[in-house]
Design a protein around this motif. Structure first.
Motif, PDB file in Angstrom:
ATOM      1  N   ALA A 127       0.833  -1.204   0.000  1.00  0.00           N
ATOM      2  CA  ALA A 127       0.000   0.000   0.000  1.00  0.00           C
ATOM      3  C   ALA A 127       0.866   1.252   0.000  1.00  0.00           C
ATOM      4  O   ALA A 127       0.565   2.240  -0.684  1.00  0.00           O
ATOM      5  N   ARG A 128       1.958   1.219   0.759  1.00  0.00           N
ATOM      6  CA  ARG A 128       2.859   2.384   0.787  1.00  0.00           C
ATOM      7  C   ARG A 128       3.566   2.569  -0.553  1.00  0.00           C
ATOM      8  O   ARG A 128       3.776   3.698  -0.999  1.00  0.00           O
ATOM      9  N   LEU A 129       3.965   1.470  -1.183  1.00  0.00           N
ATOM     10  CA  LEU A 129       4.600   1.567  -2.490  1.00  0.00           C
ATOM     11  C   LEU A 129       3.660   2.197  -3.506  1.00  0.00           C
ATOM     12  O   LEU A 129       4.054   3.078  -4.280  1.00  0.00           O
ATOM     13  N   ILE A 130       2.409   1.759  -3.509  1.00  0.00           N
ATOM     14  CA  ILE A 130       1.431   2.298  -4.458  1.00  0.00           C
ATOM     15  C   ILE A 130       1.207   3.779  -4.193  1.00  0.00           C
ATOM     16  O   ILE A 130       1.150   4.596  -5.122  1.00  0.00           O
ATOM     17  N   TRP A 131       1.079   4.161  -2.896  1.00  0.00           N
ATOM     18  CA  TRP A 131       0.889   5.577  -2.580  1.00  0.00           C
ATOM     19  C   TRP A 131       2.097   6.403  -3.021  1.00  0.00           C
ATOM     20  O   TRP A 131       1.958   7.537  -3.477  1.00  0.00           O
ATOM     21  N   ALA A 132       3.314   5.827  -2.909  1.00  0.00           N
ATOM     22  CA  ALA A 132       4.534   6.546  -3.298  1.00  0.00           C
ATOM     23  C   ALA A 132       4.706   6.605  -4.813  1.00  0.00           C
ATOM     24  O   ALA A 132       5.665   7.215  -5.300  1.00  0.00           O
ATOM     25  N   GLY A 133       3.805   5.963  -5.577  1.00  0.00           N
ATOM     26  CA  GLY A 133       3.851   6.066  -7.025  1.00  0.00           C
ATOM     27  C   GLY A 133       4.447   4.876  -7.737  1.00  0.00           C
ATOM     28  O   GLY A 133       4.657   4.926  -8.954  1.00  0.00           O
ATOM     29  N   PHE A 134       4.705   3.789  -7.017  1.00  0.00           N
ATOM     30  CA  PHE A 134       5.344   2.635  -7.640  1.00  0.00           C
ATOM     31  C   PHE A 134       4.341   1.749  -8.367  1.00  0.00           C
ATOM     32  O   PHE A 134       3.208   1.568  -7.925  1.00  0.00           O
ATOM     33  N   GLY A 135       4.810   1.195  -9.469  1.00  0.00           N
ATOM     34  CA  GLY A 135       4.084   0.157 -10.184  1.00  0.00           C
ATOM     35  C   GLY A 135       4.982  -1.058 -10.299  1.00  0.00           C
ATOM     36  O   GLY A 135       6.220  -0.947 -10.290  1.00  0.00           O
ATOM     37  N   GLY A 136       4.373  -2.229 -10.398  1.00  0.00           N
ATOM     38  CA  GLY A 136       5.149  -3.459 -10.472  1.00  0.00           C
ATOM     39  C   GLY A 136       5.614  -3.734 -11.895  1.00  0.00           C
ATOM     40  O   GLY A 136       4.806  -3.984 -12.788  1.00  0.00           O
ATOM     41  N   LEU A 137       6.928  -3.675 -12.097  1.00  0.00           N
ATOM     42  CA  LEU A 137       7.482  -3.907 -13.427  1.00  0.00           C
ATOM     43  C   LEU A 137       7.582  -5.406 -13.720  1.00  0.00           C
ATOM     44  O   LEU A 137       7.266  -5.875 -14.812  1.00  0.00           O
ATOM     45  N   ARG A 138       8.028  -6.145 -12.719  1.00  0.00           N
ATOM     46  CA  ARG A 138       8.044  -7.616 -12.758  1.00  0.00           C
ATOM     47  C   ARG A 138       8.214  -8.089 -11.324  1.00  0.00           C
ATOM     48  O   ARG A 138       8.361  -7.272 -10.419  1.00  0.00           O
ATOM     49  N   ASP A 139       8.193  -9.383 -11.109  1.00  0.00           N
ATOM     50  CA  ASP A 139       8.261  -9.905  -9.744  1.00  0.00           C
ATOM     51  C   ASP A 139       9.465  -9.332  -8.994  1.00  0.00           C
ATOM     52  O   ASP A 139      10.614  -9.468  -9.439  1.00  0.00           O
ATOM     53  N   ALA A 174      17.402   4.252 -20.831  1.00  0.00           N
ATOM     54  CA  ALA A 174      18.311   4.251 -21.972  1.00  0.00           C
ATOM     55  C   ALA A 174      17.561   4.705 -23.216  1.00  0.00           C
ATOM     56  O   ALA A 174      16.327   4.612 -23.296  1.00  0.00           O
ATOM     57  N   ALA A 175      18.298   5.230 -24.181  1.00  0.00           N
ATOM     58  CA  ALA A 175      17.676   5.767 -25.395  1.00  0.00           C
ATOM     59  C   ALA A 175      16.829   4.723 -26.108  1.00  0.00           C
ATOM     60  O   ALA A 175      15.838   5.062 -26.773  1.00  0.00           O
ATOM     61  N   SER A 176      17.188   3.459 -25.980  1.00  0.00           N
ATOM     62  CA  SER A 176      16.462   2.402 -26.688  1.00  0.00           C
ATOM     63  C   SER A 176      15.193   1.954 -25.961  1.00  0.00           C
ATOM     64  O   SER A 176      14.418   1.160 -26.504  1.00  0.00           O
ATOM     65  N   THR A 177      14.939   2.482 -24.746  1.00  0.00           N
ATOM     66  CA  THR A 177      13.779   2.056 -23.961  1.00  0.00           C
ATOM     67  C   THR A 177      12.502   2.675 -24.518  1.00  0.00           C
ATOM     68  O   THR A 177      12.426   3.888 -24.731  1.00  0.00           O
ATOM     69  N   ASP A 178      11.516   1.858 -24.726  1.00  0.00           N
ATOM     70  CA  ASP A 178      10.197   2.327 -25.149  1.00  0.00           C
ATOM     71  C   ASP A 178       9.416   2.695 -23.881  1.00  0.00           C
ATOM     72  O   ASP A 178       8.751   1.847 -23.286  1.00  0.00           O
ATOM     73  N   VAL A 179       9.519   3.956 -23.476  1.00  0.00           N
ATOM     74  CA  VAL A 179       8.938   4.363 -22.192  1.00  0.00           C
ATOM     75  C   VAL A 179       7.410   4.231 -22.183  1.00  0.00           C
ATOM     76  O   VAL A 179       6.843   3.740 -21.205  1.00  0.00           O
ATOM     77  N   PRO A 180       6.681   4.642 -23.228  1.00  0.00           N
ATOM     78  CA  PRO A 180       5.224   4.431 -23.192  1.00  0.00           C
ATOM     79  C   PRO A 180       4.850   2.960 -23.001  1.00  0.00           C
ATOM     80  O   PRO A 180       3.910   2.643 -22.265  1.00  0.00           O
ATOM     81  N   LYS A 181       5.592   2.065 -23.637  1.00  0.00           N
ATOM     82  CA  LYS A 181       5.323   0.638 -23.450  1.00  0.00           C
ATOM     83  C   LYS A 181       5.604   0.220 -22.016  1.00  0.00           C
ATOM     84  O   LYS A 181       4.861  -0.567 -21.424  1.00  0.00           O
ATOM     85  N   LEU A 182       6.680   0.764 -21.446  1.00  0.00           N
ATOM     86  CA  LEU A 182       7.016   0.464 -20.049  1.00  0.00           C
ATOM     87  C   LEU A 182       5.901   0.928 -19.116  1.00  0.00           C
ATOM     88  O   LEU A 182       5.557   0.226 -18.161  1.00  0.00           O
ATOM     89  N   LEU A 183       5.346   2.106 -19.393  1.00  0.00           N
ATOM     90  CA  LEU A 183       4.250   2.612 -18.555  1.00  0.00           C
ATOM     91  C   LEU A 183       3.075   1.644 -18.554  1.00  0.00           C
ATOM     92  O   LEU A 183       2.481   1.370 -17.502  1.00  0.00           O
ATOM     93  N   HIS A 184       2.741   1.141 -19.707  1.00  0.00           N
ATOM     94  CA  HIS A 184       1.606   0.220 -19.803  1.00  0.00           C
ATOM     95  C   HIS A 184       1.912  -1.122 -19.147  1.00  0.00           C
ATOM     96  O   HIS A 184       0.986  -1.833 -18.752  1.00  0.00           O
ATOM     97  N   ARG A 185       3.185  -1.465 -19.040  1.00  0.00           N
ATOM     98  CA  ARG A 185       3.548  -2.710 -18.371  1.00  0.00           C
ATOM     99  C   ARG A 185       3.450  -2.578 -16.852  1.00  0.00           C
ATOM    100  O   ARG A 185       3.033  -3.488 -16.158  1.00  0.00           O
ATOM    101  N   ALA A 186       3.848  -1.428 -16.334  1.00  0.00           N
ATOM    102  CA  ALA A 186       3.882  -1.247 -14.883  1.00  0.00           C
ATOM    103  C   ALA A 186       2.559  -0.740 -14.316  1.00  0.00           C
ATOM    104  O   ALA A 186       2.275  -0.962 -13.130  1.00  0.00           O
TER     105      ALA A 186
END
Length: 277
Positions: A127-139, A174-186
């Motif tokens: 709950a604290r992680l979510i309030w602090a703005g975190f999303g789960g990228l992977r396990d 990194a320049a090669s990171t697809d940030v919008p895709k990352l947002l949808h993953r997390a």
């Protein structure tokens, strides 16, 4: 409050409603312990039955969020230090003029493991992680926009010794990171948009016919829910019509319009309640 005056036909848990009330009108306001009659009347105005209201007060007391004292036959409640800490942690973002704008272009990566002996705290840390703005990228790996102070997540006596189990990094993609895709993953980005749109639809009308104290309580509960849902994703990676700015402007407008009358109504209720001692 009638169903027609309720700005949204959406169920709010009684504890959510009380947190909205306590954060907006009780924290640091100097009130003495508040009688159960006041809480129950407020919840009744919001459609919560007396039995459910009493159960909520008892549950929040057991969880260490309210301190219960007896004055004759009257039960009164005050915020505990733990509840004050939680509400104060939320206050800067609740009151921020730009609560959905991350500070800078950096991101915070966090990895932590929970020992089996402390599994009881897993939900609280999540709950604290979510309030602090975190999303789960992977396990085991979480990500949040901006620089997050990890120490605040593990702050409090119940989390003693756990901060050393977390590894955190501040970085840029990194320049090669697809940030919008990352947002949808997390994060569930469509669900975040839907929460904004529901908030705007609920509060776009003035609701002049409602009583200010219940309305401000509803507004506070809905705003906290929206802040929990939207971590403040970078606008550069979102559509141009992203509704966060509209939600913020609407909240500030409604809060400023309701707060003086809501505080006056609460003061009258407290005066009436004190006369029954």
């Amino acid at each position: 409050m009638t169903a027609a005056q309720d700005p949204r036909p959406r169920r709010r848990a009684p504890q959510q409603l009380l947190f909205g009330f306590l954060g907006a009108l009780v924290l640091d306001r100097g009130h003495p312990p508040i009688g159960s009659r006041v809480f129950l009347q407020l919840l009744a105005d919001l459609g919560v039955a007396e039995a459910a209201g009493r159960a909520t007060l008892a549950r929040m007391t057991r969880k260490g969020l309210l301190h219960r004292v007896r004055e004759g036959r009257t039960a009164r409640f005050a915020l505990t230090p733990r509840a004050e800490r939680l509400l104060r942690e939320a206050t800067p973002r609740v009151r921020s003029p730009e609560p959905f704008t991350p500070p800078g272009d950096e991101w915070t990566l966090l990895s932590y493991s929970m020992p089996e002996s402390r599994r009881d705290l897993r939900h609280q840390i999540r709950a604290r992680l979510i309030w602090a703005g975190f999303g789960g990228l992977r396990d085991g790996l979480w990500i949040a926009p901006g620089r997050v102070d990890i120490g605040t997540i593990f702050d409090g006596p119940e989390f003693a010794g756990l901060a050393g189990l977390a590894d955190a990094f501040h970085s840029v993609p990194a320049a090669s990171t697809d940030v919008p895709k990352l947002l949808h993953r997390a994060w569930d980005v469509p669900a975040i948009r839907a929460e904004h749109e529901a908030f705007i639809a609920a509060w776009a009308s003035g609701h002049d016919g409602g009583r200010p104290l219940p309305l401000l309580t509803l507004l506070g509960a809905d705003w906290l829910q929206l802040l929990r849902t939207d971590p403040g994703l970078p606008a550069a990676h979102l559509p141009d019509d992203w509704p966060a700015a509209a939600s913020t402007a609407l909240y500030r407008e409604r809060y400023d319009a309701l707060e003086p009358a809501a505080f006056a109504q609460l003061r009258d209720l407290l005066r009436e309640d004190a006369g029954r001692r």
